[in-house]
Design a protein around this motif. Structure first.
Motif, PDB file in Angstrom:
ATOM      1  N   ALA A 111       0.833  -1.068   0.211  1.00  0.00           N
ATOM      2  CA  ALA A 111      -0.158   0.215  -0.224  1.00  0.00           C
ATOM      3  C   ALA A 111       1.574   1.390   0.374  1.00  0.00           C
ATOM      4  O   ALA A 111       0.447   2.919  -0.669  1.00  0.00           O
ATOM      5  N   TYR A 114       2.003   1.395  -3.099  1.00  0.00           N
ATOM      6  CA  TYR A 114       1.446   2.485  -4.129  1.00  0.00           C
ATOM      7  C   TYR A 114       0.295   3.957  -3.836  1.00  0.00           C
ATOM      8  O   TYR A 114       0.952   4.656  -4.613  1.00  0.00           O
ATOM      9  N   GLU A 218      -1.260  -1.907  -7.360  1.00  0.00           N
ATOM     10  CA  GLU A 218      -2.366  -2.259  -7.571  1.00  0.00           C
ATOM     11  C   GLU A 218      -2.463  -3.785  -6.570  1.00  0.00           C
ATOM     12  O   GLU A 218      -3.107  -3.906  -5.698  1.00  0.00           O
ATOM     13  N   LYS A 219      -2.543  -4.891  -8.144  1.00  0.00           N
ATOM     14  CA  LYS A 219      -1.868  -5.781  -7.758  1.00  0.00           C
ATOM     15  C   LYS A 219      -1.201  -6.490  -6.790  1.00  0.00           C
ATOM     16  O   LYS A 219      -1.589  -7.844  -6.702  1.00  0.00           O
ATOM     17  N   TYR A 221      -0.572  -4.856  -4.254  1.00  0.00           N
ATOM     18  CA  TYR A 221      -1.128  -5.141  -3.190  1.00  0.00           C
ATOM     19  C   TYR A 221      -2.554  -6.128  -2.621  1.00  0.00           C
ATOM     20  O   TYR A 221      -2.451  -6.562  -1.572  1.00  0.00           O
ATOM     21  N   GLN A 222      -3.037  -6.090  -3.563  1.00  0.00           N
ATOM     22  CA  GLN A 222      -4.100  -7.430  -3.274  1.00  0.00           C
ATOM     23  C   GLN A 222      -3.433  -8.815  -3.267  1.00  0.00           C
ATOM     24  O   GLN A 222      -4.056  -9.317  -2.691  1.00  0.00           O
ATOM     25  N   GLU A 313      -7.459   3.556   0.527  1.00  0.00           N
ATOM     26  CA  GLU A 313      -8.096   3.091  -0.435  1.00  0.00           C
ATOM     27  C   GLU A 313      -8.255   4.652  -0.848  1.00  0.00           C
ATOM     28  O   GLU A 313      -8.781   5.275  -1.766  1.00  0.00           O
ATOM     29  N   ILE A 316      -5.352   6.603  -1.433  1.00  0.00           N
ATOM     30  CA  ILE A 316      -4.807   6.401  -2.891  1.00  0.00           C
ATOM     31  C   ILE A 316      -5.552   7.263  -3.669  1.00  0.00           C
ATOM     32  O   ILE A 316      -5.661   7.813  -5.163  1.00  0.00           O
TER      33      ILE A 316
END
Length: 478
Positions: A111, A114, A218-219, A221-222, A313, A316
């Motif tokens: 995170a 990002y 983002e990927k 982080y996921q 989120e 960001i």
């Protein structure tokens, strides 16, 4: 000659085939003769397994034999309970430790990667708007963001399998980040010379960030958040095998003591009582410790990780909205959507909508004043940001570009100040929720401390005590 002697001589005179004897080979290969009655009276030879069954059957018909069998069952069962408990709890303790030391920190680092990349893009656009001489603090912010993202990527790569999805996203980020920074440097160089090409390079760099870097981050982080979920799930799983062995072991111990009481009228067998106490301690330790660990890990998820996800989120979204707000003035209507609207203004509005939704969700998840306070402050700053942005757009649309620029990046009453207020409030909220998560997760891990080593030790003591208790009963039959 007597009659008896005559009969014997007559028998010896008969041919060998007519004599009433049987022969058996001796060790030397000769023949030894025996009367038929001798061989008929010898019992048949039986196998070792049959004899073992006979001895076991005989042992179970006597009280010493039964006591020996009880000891042979109880001691291994108690030891198996301790070993199974140690194995399963050690596995869950390792998963809980991964939550605290590895998966959650890696998720937080993803995170941060990002956020750092998005903030670097925002700082680059803000520095470009400031003119040929980029403010030193803006340049320092950009450099810090790039350095932070690079450092965290190195850390993530060291703790990630290169063949995993996370490893592939890290490789992608490491490949694309130098290209992005190169485009930013070209934009700066052209901007310092007053060349319009600088704006084109900046827009291209933003596209690189939006289309390549941020999706990869983002990927990542996921993937790391999914890894955190798996570790938490593994740590929460009940040790069913240990319970499946422990409950029968305790039941057998209780039955053995009741049997001993009915046959001897003695209330306690100290050895069996000690073994029962050891089994009870291990079983309660297992159930209570794991229940506490589950509860704390659930608390870390509900009151920490969920809030962290929503707040990340939100932050960001605010960074992306700020970058698009700056690019609106950089592009000056040169980039349009399919329906003819300003692309960056449209993206700004979408980002602000998501920001509002995430802040509303964060407010509902906050469970104390320390968590709600920063979120409430961020909501107020977002409202202020929207109002100031509206004034800036009206000023720009009226043809006053410099006035609009001042309302966006100025020192007083600008959207930049509002954005900084939102970002600072979200940073405080994230820090609070991170502390909440870490505290609960560490408590969950701590609830299992000592059990992997303590369970087998208590089980061995219990098995030894059971053996002593039963041996004393056996001694009474000697």
């Amino acid at each position: 000659m007597s009659v008896t002697a005559a009969i014997l001589l007559a028998g010896l005179a008969r041919p060998p085939a007519e004599r009433e004897t049987d022969t058996v080979s001796d060790l030397g290969g000769g023949q030894v003769a025996y009367p038929p009655s001798v061989l008929e009276e010898r019992p048949p030879t039986r196998g070792g397994w049959a004899e073992s069954k006979d001895r076991l059957r005989t042992a179970t018909t006597t009280e010493p034999g039964r006591l020996w069998l009880i000891g042979a069952v109880v001691a291994p069962l108690v030891v198996a309970f301790g070993v199974m408990t140690s194995w399963q709890v050690a596995d869950r303790a390792a998963s809980a430790d991964d939550v605290v030391r590895h998966s959650q920190p890696l998720s937080a680092d993803a995170a941060s990667i990002y956020r750092s990349l998005a903030d670097a893009d925002t700082a680059a656009a803000g520095g470009f708007l400031a003119g040929a001489q980029e403010p030193a603090e803006v340049h320092a912010r950009y450099e810090k963001d790039i350095a932070t993202a690079s450092r965290l990527l190195v850390k993530a790569a060291a703790n990630t399998d290169v063949s995993s999805d996370s490893g592939r996203q890290i490789a992608r980020l490491n490949e694309q980040l130098p290209r992005y920074t190169g485009l930013i440097e070209r934009a700066r160089a052209n901007n310092r010379q007053g060349l319009p090409l600088g704006g084109a390079y900046l827009r291209y760099a933003n596209e690189q960030m939006t289309d390549e870097l941020l999706p990869a981050a983002e990927k990542l982080y996921q993937a790391e958040t999914a890894r955190l979920g798996r570790d938490r799930s593994d740590a929460r799983t009940w040790p069913f095998l240990a319970l499946a062995v422990g409950v029968p072991a305790l039941a057998v111990l209780v039955w053995a003591q009741l049997r001993d009481y009915r046959r001897t009228n003695r209330v306690f067998n100290r050895g069996l009582l000690a073994a029962t106490a050891a089994a009870v301690v291990v079983l309660l330790w297992l159930v209570v410790g794991h229940a506490v660990a589950r509860a704390e890990l659930d608390s870390a998820h509900e009151h920490g990780q969920k809030s962290l996800k929503v707040l990340n989120e939100a932050r960001i979204s605010s960074l992306k909205a700020r970058a698009n707000e700056n690019l609106t003035l950089v592009a000056r209507g040169a980039v349009l959507t399919a329906d003819g609207k300003d692309k960056y203004e449209t993206d700004y509005a979408a980002g602000m909508k998501v920001l509002g939704e995430r802040l509303e969700a964060a407010g509902k998840l906050a469970d104390d004043g320390a968590g709600r306070g920063p979120v409430t402050e961020a909501v107020a700053k977002v409202k202020e940001w929207r109002e100031r942005h509206g004034k800036a757009r009206d000023t720009d649309d009226s043809g006053d570009y410099n006035g609009a620029l001042k309302l966006v990046i100025g020192d007083k009453k600008s959207t930049g100040q509002s954005f900084d207020g939102v970002d600072a409030a979200l940073e405080r909220a994230l820090a609070h929720e991170q502390r909440e998560f870490t505290r609960a997760a560490e408590d969950g891990r701590g609830a299992l401390t000592g059990l992997p080593a303590g369970a087998p030790a208590l089980a061995l003591l219990g098995a030894a005590a059971a053996g002593v208790g039963i041996s004393r009963r056996l001694a009474e039959y000697r």
